[in-house]
Design a protein around this motif. Structure first.
Motif, PDB file in Angstrom:
ATOM      1  N   GLN A 133       0.850  -1.202   0.000  1.00 10.10           N
ATOM      2  CA  GLN A 133       0.000   0.000   0.000  1.00 10.10           C
ATOM      3  C   GLN A 133       0.881   1.246   0.000  1.00 10.10           C
ATOM      4  OE1 GLN A 133      -2.145  -0.744   3.695  1.00 10.10           O
ATOM      5  NE2 GLN A 133      -4.043  -0.915   2.535  1.00 10.10           N
ATOM      6  N   MET A 134       1.929   1.182   0.794  1.00  9.16           N
ATOM      7  CA  MET A 134       2.811   2.339   0.917  1.00  9.16           C
ATOM      8  C   MET A 134       3.458   2.718  -0.415  1.00  9.16           C
ATOM      9  SD  MET A 134       4.831   1.713   4.496  1.00  9.16           S
ATOM     10  CE  MET A 134       5.977   3.036   4.101  1.00  9.16           C
ATOM     11  N   THR A 135       3.913   1.722  -1.174  1.00  9.32           N
ATOM     12  CA  THR A 135       4.634   2.063  -2.405  1.00  9.32           C
ATOM     13  C   THR A 135       3.721   2.778  -3.412  1.00  9.32           C
ATOM     14  OG1 THR A 135       4.338  -0.169  -3.291  1.00  9.32           O
ATOM     15  CG2 THR A 135       6.419   0.289  -2.178  1.00  9.32           C
ATOM     16  N   VAL A 136       2.434   2.435  -3.408  1.00 13.60           N
ATOM     17  CA  VAL A 136       1.512   3.146  -4.311  1.00 13.60           C
ATOM     18  C   VAL A 136       1.373   4.604  -3.865  1.00 13.60           C
ATOM     19  CG1 VAL A 136      -0.852   3.253  -5.197  1.00 13.60           C
ATOM     20  CG2 VAL A 136       0.266   1.033  -4.900  1.00 13.60           C
ATOM     21  N   LEU A 137       1.185   4.787  -2.560  1.00 14.49           N
ATOM     22  CA  LEU A 137       1.047   6.154  -2.046  1.00 14.49           C
ATOM     23  C   LEU A 137       2.338   6.957  -2.236  1.00 14.49           C
ATOM     24  CD1 LEU A 137      -0.933   5.386   1.209  1.00 14.49           C
ATOM     25  CD2 LEU A 137      -1.791   6.568  -0.811  1.00 14.49           C
ATOM     26  N   MET A 138       3.460   6.267  -2.146  1.00 12.20           N
ATOM     27  CA  MET A 138       4.746   6.951  -2.334  1.00 12.20           C
ATOM     28  C   MET A 138       4.877   7.448  -3.770  1.00 12.20           C
ATOM     29  SD  MET A 138       7.025   4.339  -0.052  1.00 12.20           S
ATOM     30  CE  MET A 138       8.671   4.987  -0.340  1.00 12.20           C
ATOM     31  N   ARG A 139       4.436   6.634  -4.702  1.00 10.73           N
ATOM     32  CA  ARG A 139       4.454   7.068  -6.105  1.00 10.73           C
ATOM     33  C   ARG A 139       3.537   8.279  -6.272  1.00 10.73           C
ATOM     34  NH1 ARG A 139       7.821   6.950  -9.567  1.00 10.73           N
ATOM     35  NH2 ARG A 139       8.031   4.698  -9.810  1.00 10.73           N
ATOM     36  N   GLN A 140       2.366   8.213  -5.655  1.00 11.97           N
ATOM     37  CA  GLN A 140       1.428   9.344  -5.761  1.00 11.97           C
ATOM     38  C   GLN A 140       2.010  10.607  -5.135  1.00 11.97           C
ATOM     39  OE1 GLN A 140      -2.146   7.741  -4.035  1.00 11.97           O
ATOM     40  NE2 GLN A 140      -2.755   6.730  -5.944  1.00 11.97           N
ATOM     41  N   ALA A 141       2.868  10.419  -4.127  1.00 14.14           N
ATOM     42  CA  ALA A 141       3.507  11.569  -3.473  1.00 14.14           C
ATOM     43  C   ALA A 141       4.747  12.030  -4.235  1.00 14.14           C
ATOM     44  CB  ALA A 141       3.880  11.204  -2.035  1.00 14.14           C
ATOM     45  N   GLY A 142       5.022  11.380  -5.363  1.00 15.78           N
ATOM     46  CA  GLY A 142       6.136  11.813  -6.209  1.00 15.78           C
ATOM     47  C   GLY A 142       7.493  11.263  -5.807  1.00 15.78           C
ATOM     48  N   LEU A 143       7.507  10.243  -4.956  1.00 12.23           N
ATOM     49  CA  LEU A 143       8.795   9.694  -4.519  1.00 12.23           C
ATOM     50  C   LEU A 143       9.303   8.622  -5.474  1.00 12.23           C
ATOM     51  CD1 LEU A 143       8.226   9.160  -0.688  1.00 12.23           C
ATOM     52  CD2 LEU A 143       9.137  11.158  -1.863  1.00 12.23           C
ATOM     53  N   ARG A 144      10.604   8.427  -5.428  1.00  9.18           N
ATOM     54  CA  ARG A 144      11.224   7.321  -6.131  1.00  9.18           C
ATOM     55  C   ARG A 144      11.123   6.097  -5.211  1.00  9.18           C
ATOM     56  NH1 ARG A 144      15.836   6.474  -9.936  1.00  9.18           N
ATOM     57  NH2 ARG A 144      16.619   4.436  -9.328  1.00  9.18           N
ATOM     58  N   ILE A 145      10.704   4.977  -5.787  1.00  9.27           N
ATOM     59  CA  ILE A 145      10.454   3.791  -4.964  1.00  9.27           C
ATOM     60  C   ILE A 145      11.565   2.761  -5.167  1.00  9.27           C
ATOM     61  CG2 ILE A 145       8.808   1.899  -4.562  1.00  9.27           C
ATOM     62  CD1 ILE A 145       6.789   3.970  -5.966  1.00  9.27           C
ATOM     63  N   PRO A 146      12.100   2.228  -4.075  1.00  8.80           N
ATOM     64  CA  PRO A 146      13.137   1.191  -4.236  1.00  8.80           C
ATOM     65  C   PRO A 146      12.522  -0.101  -4.767  1.00  8.80           C
ATOM     66  CG  PRO A 146      12.543   1.449  -1.922  1.00  8.80           C
ATOM     67  CD  PRO A 146      11.790   2.508  -2.667  1.00  8.80           C
ATOM     68  N   GLU A 147      13.339  -0.936  -5.348  1.00  9.87           N
ATOM     69  CA  GLU A 147      12.848  -2.245  -5.809  1.00  9.87           C
ATOM     70  C   GLU A 147      12.458  -3.071  -4.589  1.00  9.87           C
ATOM     71  OE1 GLU A 147      15.818  -4.020  -8.326  1.00  9.87           O
ATOM     72  OE2 GLU A 147      15.172  -2.803 -10.030  1.00  9.87           O
ATOM     73  N   VAL A 148      11.337  -3.744  -4.673  1.00  9.53           N
ATOM     74  CA  VAL A 148      10.939  -4.625  -3.579  1.00  9.53           C
ATOM     75  C   VAL A 148      11.015  -6.060  -4.085  1.00  9.53           C
ATOM     76  CG1 VAL A 148       9.134  -5.213  -1.921  1.00  9.53           C
ATOM     77  CG2 VAL A 148       9.561  -2.824  -2.475  1.00  9.53           C
ATOM     78  N   TYR A 149      10.028  -6.478  -4.906  1.00 13.87           N
ATOM     79  CA  TYR A 149      10.105  -7.821  -5.494  1.00 13.87           C
ATOM     80  C   TYR A 149      10.248  -7.764  -7.006  1.00 13.87           C
ATOM     81  CZ  TYR A 149       9.466 -10.431  -1.254  1.00 13.87           C
ATOM     82  OH  TYR A 149       9.664 -10.994  -0.022  1.00 13.87           O
ATOM     83  N   GLY A 150      10.794  -6.674  -7.485  1.00 13.90           N
ATOM     84  CA  GLY A 150      10.983  -6.573  -8.924  1.00 13.90           C
ATOM     85  C   GLY A 150      11.292  -5.133  -9.252  1.00 13.90           C
ATOM     86  N   PRO A 151      11.577  -4.877 -10.519  1.00 13.78           N
ATOM     87  CA  PRO A 151      11.935  -3.512 -10.888  1.00 13.78           C
ATOM     88  C   PRO A 151      10.780  -2.544 -10.700  1.00 13.78           C
ATOM     89  CG  PRO A 151      11.959  -4.998 -12.813  1.00 13.78           C
ATOM     90  CD  PRO A 151      11.539  -5.800 -11.638  1.00 13.78           C
ATOM     91  N   VAL A 157      13.873   2.498 -16.104  1.00 12.22           N
ATOM     92  CA  VAL A 157      14.441   3.625 -16.856  1.00 12.22           C
ATOM     93  C   VAL A 157      15.961   3.637 -16.692  1.00 12.22           C
ATOM     94  CG1 VAL A 157      14.549   6.155 -17.013  1.00 12.22           C
ATOM     95  CG2 VAL A 157      12.327   5.016 -16.749  1.00 12.22           C
ATOM     96  N   ASP A 158      16.416   3.440 -15.455  1.00  6.19           N
ATOM     97  CA  ASP A 158      17.862   3.407 -15.181  1.00  6.19           C
ATOM     98  C   ASP A 158      18.568   2.371 -16.048  1.00  6.19           C
ATOM     99  OD1 ASP A 158      17.493   5.262 -13.219  1.00  6.19           O
ATOM    100  OD2 ASP A 158      17.750   3.882 -11.531  1.00  6.19           O
ATOM    101  N   PRO A 163       9.740   1.216 -19.537  1.00  4.88           N
ATOM    102  CA  PRO A 163       8.914   0.725 -18.430  1.00  4.88           C
ATOM    103  C   PRO A 163       7.494   0.399 -18.892  1.00  4.88           C
ATOM    104  CG  PRO A 163       9.585   3.010 -18.077  1.00  4.88           C
ATOM    105  CD  PRO A 163      10.019   2.631 -19.449  1.00  4.88           C
ATOM    106  N   LEU A 164       6.835  -0.523 -18.191  1.00  4.13           N
ATOM    107  CA  LEU A 164       5.421  -0.761 -18.445  1.00  4.13           C
ATOM    108  C   LEU A 164       4.683   0.486 -17.979  1.00  4.13           C
ATOM    109  CD1 LEU A 164       5.120  -4.429 -17.127  1.00  4.13           C
ATOM    110  CD2 LEU A 164       5.284  -3.668 -19.513  1.00  4.13           C
TER     111      LEU A 164
END
Ligand code: NI
Length: 165
Positions: A133-151, A157-158, A163-164
């Motif tokens: 849940q957090m990673t979705v909200l982090m994207r909405q907040a404009g943050l860069r998200i670390p890899e968790v279980y995949g790119p 992009v890196d 990207p999909l």
């Protein structure tokens, strides 16, 4: 469920590291990002994730936790710091206070019978649920998200991969 302390400890170590990376990517401003109007914020969900580790004290484990009514910190660094502290104390308590045999013992947890090894599994699944849940909200907040279980979008992009969407 887990049948050995060792299996749990190895998995907790890996998951702890992933959660730590996600928490480290938070900024103070991003904590205000809500799920929707008048709904929980990223900060509240992150803090719930941290606090939930101490549910394991209901099963008889003894370790330093946080006051149940501890307010959500306004600082992302403080949330991450508390997670590191409670996450390590919890793992140390499991290793020191439970044996493999005790993972098969059932206990009443909030009205239901749960084997200790199943409660340990639940605490990890619960953590990854809220981390997602957090990673979705982090994207909405404009943050860069670390890899968790995949790119993630950014790491694709890196790597020069389209990207999909
Ligand atoms: Ni929850």
């Amino acid at each position: 469920m887990y049948t050995t302390i060792n299996d749990f400890a190895e998995e907790w170590d890996r998951e702890f590291q992933l959660t730590e990376e996600v928490l480290n990517a938070l900024t103070d401003a991003s904590l205000q990002q809500p799920v929707a109007n008048e709904r929980r914020t990223l900060g509240q969900i992150a803090w719930h994730l941290v606090m939930s580790v101490q549910y394991m004290t209901y099963c008889g484990l003894v370790f330093d936790g946080l006051a149940e009514d501890a307010p959500v910190p306004e600082s992302a660094a403080v949330i991450a710091q508390n997670y590191r502290k409670i996450g390590r104390s919890f793992l140390n308590a499991v290793k020191a206070q439970w044996s493999d045999e005790q993972l098969l013992i059932s206990q009443n947890v909030m009205g239901e019978e749960w084997k200790n090894g199943a409660t340990l599994r639940f605490i990890l699944m619960h953590q990854s649920h809220h981390r997602g849940q957090m990673t979705v909200l982090m994207r909405q907040a404009g943050l860069r998200i670390p890899e968790v279980y995949g790119p993630t979008y950014d790491t694709w992009v890196d790597k020069g991969v389209a990207p999909l969407a």
